[in-house]
Scaffold this motif. Sequence first.
Motif, PDB file in Angstrom:
ATOM      1  N   LEU B  25      75.547 -13.333  20.424  1.00  0.00           N
ATOM      2  CA  LEU B  25      74.837 -14.402  19.735  1.00  0.00           C
ATOM      3  C   LEU B  25      75.720 -15.146  18.757  1.00  0.00           C
ATOM      4  O   LEU B  25      75.683 -16.360  18.639  1.00  0.00           O
ATOM      5  CB  LEU B  25      73.666 -13.759  18.983  1.00  0.00           C
ATOM      6  CG  LEU B  25      72.375 -14.550  18.894  1.00  0.00           C
ATOM      7  CD1 LEU B  25      72.006 -15.118  20.233  1.00  0.00           C
ATOM      8  CD2 LEU B  25      71.260 -13.606  18.434  1.00  0.00           C
ATOM      9  N   TYR B  26      76.496 -14.383  18.033  1.00  0.00           N
ATOM     10  CA  TYR B  26      77.248 -15.015  16.965  1.00  0.00           C
ATOM     11  C   TYR B  26      78.727 -15.114  17.261  1.00  0.00           C
ATOM     12  O   TYR B  26      79.492 -15.573  16.437  1.00  0.00           O
ATOM     13  CB  TYR B  26      77.088 -14.204  15.663  1.00  0.00           C
ATOM     14  CG  TYR B  26      75.699 -13.714  15.446  1.00  0.00           C
ATOM     15  CD1 TYR B  26      75.465 -12.357  15.261  1.00  0.00           C
ATOM     16  CD2 TYR B  26      74.609 -14.565  15.452  1.00  0.00           C
ATOM     17  CE1 TYR B  26      74.192 -11.880  15.053  1.00  0.00           C
ATOM     18  CE2 TYR B  26      73.335 -14.097  15.263  1.00  0.00           C
ATOM     19  CZ  TYR B  26      73.126 -12.759  15.064  1.00  0.00           C
ATOM     20  OH  TYR B  26      71.870 -12.280  14.882  1.00  0.00           O
ATOM     21  N   ASP B  28      80.919 -16.760  19.238  1.00  0.00           N
ATOM     22  CA  ASP B  28      81.707 -17.989  19.209  1.00  0.00           C
ATOM     23  C   ASP B  28      81.793 -18.569  17.812  1.00  0.00           C
ATOM     24  O   ASP B  28      82.866 -18.962  17.361  1.00  0.00           O
ATOM     25  CB  ASP B  28      81.083 -19.026  20.149  1.00  0.00           C
ATOM     26  CG  ASP B  28      81.793 -19.023  21.490  1.00  0.00           C
ATOM     27  OD1 ASP B  28      81.307 -19.676  22.417  1.00  0.00           O
ATOM     28  OD2 ASP B  28      82.839 -18.370  21.587  1.00  0.00           O
ATOM     29  N   GLN B  29      80.648 -18.606  17.153  1.00  0.00           N
ATOM     30  CA  GLN B  29      80.640 -19.173  15.813  1.00  0.00           C
ATOM     31  C   GLN B  29      81.585 -18.415  14.912  1.00  0.00           C
ATOM     32  O   GLN B  29      82.382 -18.996  14.176  1.00  0.00           O
ATOM     33  CB  GLN B  29      79.253 -19.026  15.186  1.00  0.00           C
ATOM     34  CG  GLN B  29      78.178 -19.816  15.811  1.00  0.00           C
ATOM     35  CD  GLN B  29      76.860 -19.433  15.176  1.00  0.00           C
ATOM     36  OE1 GLN B  29      76.197 -18.510  15.607  1.00  0.00           O
ATOM     37  NE2 GLN B  29      76.494 -20.139  14.132  1.00  0.00           N
ATOM     38  N   PHE B  30      81.459 -17.118  14.974  1.00  0.00           N
ATOM     39  CA  PHE B  30      82.215 -16.283  14.062  1.00  0.00           C
ATOM     40  C   PHE B  30      83.707 -16.469  14.297  1.00  0.00           C
ATOM     41  O   PHE B  30      84.494 -16.619  13.361  1.00  0.00           O
ATOM     42  CB  PHE B  30      81.792 -14.829  14.250  1.00  0.00           C
ATOM     43  CG  PHE B  30      82.265 -13.918  13.157  1.00  0.00           C
ATOM     44  CD1 PHE B  30      82.556 -12.596  13.430  1.00  0.00           C
ATOM     45  CD2 PHE B  30      82.428 -14.379  11.862  1.00  0.00           C
ATOM     46  CE1 PHE B  30      82.967 -11.742  12.430  1.00  0.00           C
ATOM     47  CE2 PHE B  30      82.854 -13.529  10.859  1.00  0.00           C
ATOM     48  CZ  PHE B  30      83.117 -12.209  11.146  1.00  0.00           C
ATOM     49  N   LEU B  31      84.051 -16.455  15.574  1.00  0.00           N
ATOM     50  CA  LEU B  31      85.462 -16.618  15.888  1.00  0.00           C
ATOM     51  C   LEU B  31      85.978 -17.947  15.372  1.00  0.00           C
ATOM     52  O   LEU B  31      87.056 -18.055  14.799  1.00  0.00           O
ATOM     53  CB  LEU B  31      85.667 -16.547  17.408  1.00  0.00           C
ATOM     54  CG  LEU B  31      85.778 -15.133  17.958  1.00  0.00           C
ATOM     55  CD1 LEU B  31      85.591 -15.111  19.449  1.00  0.00           C
ATOM     56  CD2 LEU B  31      87.122 -14.558  17.583  1.00  0.00           C
ATOM     57  N   GLY B  32      85.175 -18.934  15.587  1.00  0.00           N
ATOM     58  CA  GLY B  32      85.587 -20.253  15.124  1.00  0.00           C
ATOM     59  C   GLY B  32      85.714 -20.298  13.617  1.00  0.00           C
ATOM     60  O   GLY B  32      86.710 -20.805  13.068  1.00  0.00           O
ATOM     61  N   ASP B  33      84.722 -19.749  12.947  1.00  0.00           N
ATOM     62  CA  ASP B  33      84.743 -19.766  11.485  1.00  0.00           C
ATOM     63  C   ASP B  33      85.953 -19.036  10.960  1.00  0.00           C
ATOM     64  O   ASP B  33      86.667 -19.536  10.075  1.00  0.00           O
ATOM     65  CB  ASP B  33      83.474 -19.078  10.946  1.00  0.00           C
ATOM     66  CG  ASP B  33      82.249 -19.946  11.181  1.00  0.00           C
ATOM     67  OD1 ASP B  33      81.129 -19.400  11.089  1.00  0.00           O
ATOM     68  OD2 ASP B  33      82.425 -21.143  11.459  1.00  0.00           O
ATOM     69  N   LEU B  34      86.183 -17.879  11.514  1.00  0.00           N
ATOM     70  CA  LEU B  34      87.304 -17.102  11.009  1.00  0.00           C
ATOM     71  C   LEU B  34      88.623 -17.801  11.287  1.00  0.00           C
ATOM     72  O   LEU B  34      89.550 -17.730  10.485  1.00  0.00           O
ATOM     73  CB  LEU B  34      87.315 -15.714  11.653  1.00  0.00           C
ATOM     74  CG  LEU B  34      86.322 -14.711  11.091  1.00  0.00           C
ATOM     75  CD1 LEU B  34      86.603 -13.337  11.673  1.00  0.00           C
ATOM     76  CD2 LEU B  34      86.421 -14.644   9.574  1.00  0.00           C
ATOM     77  N   GLN B  35      88.683 -18.455  12.439  1.00  0.00           N
ATOM     78  CA  GLN B  35      89.948 -19.094  12.790  1.00  0.00           C
ATOM     79  C   GLN B  35      90.300 -20.180  11.791  1.00  0.00           C
ATOM     80  O   GLN B  35      91.456 -20.326  11.402  1.00  0.00           O
ATOM     81  CB  GLN B  35      89.844 -19.687  14.195  1.00  0.00           C
ATOM     82  CG  GLN B  35      91.028 -20.558  14.520  1.00  0.00           C
ATOM     83  CD  GLN B  35      91.326 -20.539  15.998  1.00  0.00           C
ATOM     84  OE1 GLN B  35      90.779 -19.729  16.727  1.00  0.00           O
ATOM     85  NE2 GLN B  35      92.170 -21.437  16.422  1.00  0.00           N
ATOM     86  N   GLU B  36      89.290 -20.921  11.391  1.00  0.00           N
ATOM     87  CA  GLU B  36      89.588 -22.008  10.464  1.00  0.00           C
ATOM     88  C   GLU B  36      90.139 -21.448   9.167  1.00  0.00           C
ATOM     89  O   GLU B  36      91.145 -21.930   8.644  1.00  0.00           O
ATOM     90  CB  GLU B  36      88.311 -22.801  10.203  1.00  0.00           C
ATOM     91  CG  GLU B  36      88.515 -23.834   9.113  1.00  0.00           C
ATOM     92  CD  GLU B  36      87.347 -24.788   9.039  1.00  0.00           C
ATOM     93  OE1 GLU B  36      86.620 -24.925  10.038  1.00  0.00           O
ATOM     94  OE2 GLU B  36      87.189 -25.421   7.988  1.00  0.00           O
TER      95      GLU B  36
END
Lengths: 108, 915
Positions: B25-26, B28-36
């Motif tokens: 559920l989370y 993709d978002q999480f990965l994206g957030d952390l990457q930034e």
Amino acid sequence: MSEAELKKGSAETLILALLSEQALHGYGIAKRIEEKSGGVLQFHVTSLYPILYRLEREGLLKSDWQQPEGGRRRKYYELTSDGEALLLERRADWRSFADAVESVIEPA
Amino acid sequence: MTPQGIRTQPPAAARALLWLLVPALYRDQFLGDLQEEYAERAMARRLPATLWYWREVLRSRPLALRRQLATAPSPGSPKPNGRKATFMDTLLSDLKQGVRTLFKNPGFAAVAVLTLAIGIGANTATFSLINGVLLRDFPAADPHELLAVFMSDSSSGPYGGASWLDYTAIRDRSSTLEDVAAFSDFAPVMLNAGDETQRVNGALVSGNYFSVLGQEPHVGTFFDSRDDEVSGADPVTVLSYEFWQSAFGGDTDVVGSEVLVNGHRLTVVAIAPAGFRGTHLQNSPALWVPMSMLEQTMPFRAGRDLLTRRGSRWLRMVGRMGDDVTFEQAQAELSAIATQLGEEFPEVNMGTLQAPDQARPITAMRARHAFVGARGRQDAEMVARLLFGVVGFVLLIVCANVANLLLSRASDRSQEIAMRRAMGASRARLVRQLLTESLVIAFAGGIAGFLLAAWLRNAMLAFDFAAVGIDVTRNELVLDRNVLAFSVAVSLATGILFGIAPAFRASRHDLVASLKGSESGIGASLPRFGLRSFLVVAQVALSLILLVGAGLSIRSLQHALDVDPGFDTQNVLLTNVDLSLQRYEPPRGQVFYRELLGGVRGLPGVVSASLASVVPVNPSGSRTTVSVEGYQPREGEDMELNVNWVADGFFETMRIGIVRGRTFEPRDASGELIVIVNETFVERFWPDQDPIGRGVQFPGRETPARVVGVVRDGKYRSIREAPMPYMYLPLGPTYEPRMTLLVRTDGDPLAQVPAVRSQIGRLDPDLAMFGTHTLEQRIGEVLLGERTAAIMLAALGAVAMLLASVGIYGVVSQSVQGRTREIGIRMAIGADHGKVLGMVVRQGLGMTAVGIALGAAGAIALTRAAESLLFSVSATDPMTFGVVAVLLGGVAMLACFIPARRATKVDPVVALRYE
């Protein structure tokens, strides 16, 4: 109420308020909360996701995927009109609650 | 977004971990957030950014899980956003469910875990034994490079010893073996350190022995010399760890100090590592001595002759293959060397009985095959196979039992399962969940089983395995990584084995009927029990096989106990003396023996006494090649016969019956050569002739020995042997430095030990007596293998029978419950108690009968394979089969009885109303 309980109750309101200013992704919301509160309020982003998910399910938020160049796609949230309405209510509730508490605990 | 966004990627490993841990559920978002965030931090400094990223990854899991379980819908149902939960989610929740189920049903859990503990524990214990014996590598550096090298003599087969000259020839001529060492069998020595003198076992080894084996000493430095043929060059010795502990209390000051070995000073240069036995098959020698000290330490080993006589095959060899040398290459070269030796020294290296024109072969064997087991690898493997077979059966029975338990519970849970299916859980999902529950039970059983195996290990250590052909020391019987891995693997396999069928069965339920809560009518009840009945039938069959095995081995034991060994085993004391250590010359030795016998015979409570070089029953004995007057041996007939040197009074002391002629008398000690033979000897060589006065020519004698008497046959080397010819020679003309004193007493033989010791001490205070035991004890030891097998099989058979009867009870009991309506109807229309009882019991006995039949068939097939182990009992002995079948049938009837009685208590009215 313990700090955890206070936090749990207010997280929704914080999210709604922040999102009324601008669309944010999950991580952005967590960072904004910490920044704006001067470090007093800290939420780990993973504890926000379920709340965001639920708010979206209840129709108070809507989300959109954006693909910035050279990075992963990000999910941005923003308020719906229902969310805006709820935010107004919550703000009013909070104001009256805070005033009431203050009038009790402040020395006369 | 930073302009360098593309290149600043967080560590791939952490990303992968995140992928696994975070709910879809989370993700993709999480990965994206952390990457930034990572990109921002990495702009400043890379390393702290990486560390931060990892920390976030690790923190994310617990938080996410807690939140998710509280707010998200249950896994398995379709998600609103179309994504399924991760594998980890479902696995974790299944595990939690499994543990919860266990706690909710403590009774069932206890039974299941206990029976599993027995099954898995027995298997683990057996594996640790096998691990110690067969799988463990031979303890040396790079053991796969080590080979045992054997020579042969004329008739004893290809695995014989070598002479010193053979050894040096092989060592020097071989290029495939980079080095070869030689070692002797045990040689007893008197060791003196401080004030105590002990008789211990030592081994003579070539100077390069320890460097060939390549192990590190515990303390000190191993000797390593090339001066083997220079007498007295290396006055050093290495002590074994165990001996060092027991004799010197582990005092490291011993290294560097001197000890007296047979009166000669040797410096202790090293202590071998704990558990190190070198290349010896049984226990380790107490000390190793380099070959250069041969004359000094082993006086009566014919001194220097041992290094120069080509025919004295008293050494064994171990060699190390060079790098990149294969076993086949080494063996080929050894065979070539054998041919060379055969041509150069035909008297000792050419021709065997089987192949008189070929050189006597030199045979190589891998170290781990050659140096394992008291009687060689084959024996150990056979015992291992048997043991595993037996405990494997027990495990199968246990699995059947637990599967049965699960099946019976499955019908209880049918409502719960039906509901879940209605909510959308797929069949595969349910099966996986139920299987996971089974695995939880299996692993709980595995843990308990491992603990049981640890406890069993202590019991096993008290047991003398060498007597049954398995050679394992305390240090080898460990619960190491292998054993743990085995335990885990067995638990896993067991869990799947007993869990898969119930999982499939449970998930297959008829939705509507289950939701309504009704146990369906008569028609549906029968097929449901098919699987459970099959399991019970299997249990009964396996139990029968085990019990038949027990029965056969008990009878085998009985027969072995009944065998007449040819002498009276009661009240005989045995003890040994070794005159060679005190350098007795033959005349002085003879005097000693005479005086000793005189003194011992005079003791109160002593009926008779004598001496013998070999006391039956003894797997090792002496043989010598003779020619018999008037008898022409056939082609290839082995004329190497068993011989025993005995003093006068031997036959009276052992109570061996005389058939013809006379026994030895004191005057025979000096005089013409005479011999006494047994009945089989006469039958074989002089059938229907009078043996008295006939001659037997012994090697190295000018005249043949005359037969003066014939005695009854007996058992000499093994209880089970076929009758063999046997010869007795009087002690006088031939001198043997190592004799066993036999004393027949009035009462308990051991009570005479102090008196006998004082008699020996009176004649020579420096002489030690050793190996004291009674004849009865010796015979008992001989049968240790049979006794053990009988006890173990009987115990396991009883456990199996108990489990099977519990299984029968369970099935019949549930059947009765399911058929309550049917029973009620029958009783309503007039069936009496007897008929109802009969109906129920018939069901149980039906399963039992099928199980017995199948089990009998299986038993016949299996016992035939093990027939060689049985002693005068046929593998298909009908009485054993019959008794076991009746026993099982009786137990089964009892197991049916309780539910049957319950069936008769059914009130027809209530039953008919029951929906």
